[in-house]
Design an enzyme around this catalytic site. Structure first.
Site, PDB file in Angstrom:
ATOM      1  N   CYS A 227       0.825  -1.214   0.000  1.00 14.61           N
ATOM      2  CA  CYS A 227       0.000   0.000   0.000  1.00 14.61           C
ATOM      3  C   CYS A 227       0.856   1.259   0.000  1.00 14.61           C
ATOM      4  O   CYS A 227       0.398   2.325  -0.398  1.00 14.61           O
ATOM      5  CB  CYS A 227      -0.962  -0.005   1.178  1.00 14.61           C
ATOM      6  SG  CYS A 227      -0.177   0.131   2.796  1.00 14.61           S
ATOM      7  N   CYS A 392      11.654   7.865  -9.902  1.00 19.41           N
ATOM      8  CA  CYS A 392      10.304   7.549  -9.434  1.00 19.41           C
ATOM      9  C   CYS A 392      10.209   7.978  -7.974  1.00 19.41           C
ATOM     10  O   CYS A 392      11.029   8.770  -7.505  1.00 19.41           O
ATOM     11  CB  CYS A 392       9.980   6.058  -9.613  1.00 19.41           C
ATOM     12  SG  CYS A 392      10.978   4.973  -8.572  1.00 19.41           S
TER      13      CYS A 392
END
Length: 438
Positions: A227, A392
């Site tokens: 998550c 990223c």
């Protein structure tokens, strides 16, 4: 300054009060244990009043409530799933709840981990959860295990409880919990939640399968998303965590309908549930068959090739020549060296924050070959010397992108793109502390 002094004094007072409260809680716990031993066969008036709305259910009754009172449950993980599951177990009157977690409360936890509050940021999650649960129900016992679950301590901790709730977010711990529960003959209530989806099942219950029956081998590390990387809506973890508590209660009561051999899927997009039948117990399962080859716990980090923590994973897919540090990239920017910076986060994350002059090419588009060299270089493709760097959020997806793009660049005789180690989080830590972190 006067304000700083006042804040420091208040913080000191709070630490002292917390210490005193902890001592008083322990005294109360000891006293309760003494009396509970003498009244475990009956409910007191307070308990009858507290649990009356569920005692009148034919599925529970007085004897069912006594079963809950005698039961002990270990919740592994005091996060998005562990908070709602332990909350409802405490509310239902499960007599002994154990909370295991190695982490501390962070601001990023609060949207989904509702046992924790702004005032408990920085505390251990187990202490924060224990305090909340005991405020809710002072008649139950809450034990804390502020440690990372390992092969060395798992059996010792789990053997103290009747049922184990897997509220973790990593593959290695799932295998560890499964194997420990099989060895100890304890049911394992397993849930997971990611983005707007969740799933739930029960392993090692009666004649049902264990986790290894369905997943004999772990997935490649680069295919696993938690998550922290993929995101999750707090309400999804709430739904799955509450259902984990429900399954646990059904097991304690001995009721029918336990999700053993079945997988419950929840789609938050459509608010729909699907109930799938799973394969049965595997005859040659290494863990739970009649003649198992797995008779002791192993090194699960080695087995899964990934860390047994819910913290952000760090892939290591590239050679040193294919990577640069954020400090090295900062030097390139400062020297005004011509280059292209490709940010492979999704468009929604790119909108949150981005480095100057970066080009957004999402990793999904790269891996599915929807966008390639031309999209990245544009008019710069004719310049053989242009350097391409890929960034990223944390330095994982950028490695996947470089590994995918490298042969495409090589085919055109272009320099191989390079990954920026640690991504934007490393940029914030080591270059610009004002750059947003999420």
């Amino acid at each position: 300054m006067e304000g700083d002094t006042e804040i420091a004094e208040l913080e000191s007072d709070i630490r002292t009060l917390r210490k005193q409260l902890k001592e008083k809680v322990q005294q109360l716990k000891t006293l309760k244990k003494h009396f509970q031993k003498n009244c475990i066969t009956k409910l007191n008036n307070n308990e009858i009043a507290r649990y009356s709305r569920q005692i009148i259910l034919s599925e529970i009754g007085v004897q069912g409530q006594l079963k809950l009172k005698r039961a002990s449950v270990l919740v592994v993980g005091a996060g998005g799933l562990g908070c709602p599951s332990s909350l409802y177990l405490a509310g239902a009157g499960v007599g002994h709840i154990g909370i295991l977690d190695y982490d501390e409360v962070e601001l990023t936890n609060l949207h989904r981990q509702l046992l924790h509050t702004e005032s408990t940021v920085g505390l251990t999650k187990v202490d924060s959860a224990r305090d909340y649960l005991q405020e809710l129900n002072s008649q139950i016992e809450v034990s804390t295990h502020h440690t990372q679950l390992t092969s060395d301590n798992a059996l010792t901790i789990l053997e103290q409880y009747d049922i184990v709730v897997d509220a973790t977010d990593n593959v290695a711990t799932r295998y560890l919990l499964n194997d420990a529960c099989v060895l100890l003959k304890k049911p394992l209530v397993s849930g997971s939640a990611l983005q707007l989806e969740g799933q739930l099942t029960v392993y090692n219950h009666k004649s049902g399968p264990c986790y290894r029956c369905l997943f004999p081998n772990p997935p490649p590390p680069e295919t696993v998303t938690n998550c922290g990387d993929g995101g999750v809506l707090g309400a999804i973890t709430g739904v799955i965590g509450a259902l984990q508590a429900l399954e646990t209660i059904k097991i304690i009561l001995g009721n029918d309908g336990v999700l053993s051999g079945r997988l419950l899927l929840f789609d938050g997009h459509q608010s729909s549930f699907r109930n799938l039948k799973l394969r049965g117990k595997k005859a040659d399962c290494v863990a739970c068959s009649d003649n198992p080859s797995l008779t002791k716990l192993i090194d699960y980090e080695q087995f899964c090739s990934m860390k047994a923590t819910d913290k952000d994973s760090h892939l290591d897919l590239l050679s040193p020549e294919e990577r640069i540090t954020v400090q090295e990239y900062k030097s390139i920017v400062d020297s005004k060296q011509r280059h292209v910076l490709v940010d492979v986060r999704g468009a929604n994350q790119f909108e949150i924050c981005q480095l100057p002059c970066s080009v957004n090419v999402p990793i999904e588009d790269i891996l599915k070959n929807r966008r390639g060299v031309t999209d990245i270089l544009g008019s710069s493709e004719s310049d053989d010397e242009v350097a391409v760097f890929v960034v990223c959020r944390r330095g994982n997806d950028s490695q996947l992108a470089v590994r995918h793009l490298a042969p495409l660049f090589k085919e055109r005789g272009l320099p191989t793109p390079r990954d920026i180690v640690g991504g934007l989080h490393a940029w914030t830590r080591n270059v610009d502390k004002e750059f947003p972190i999420y």
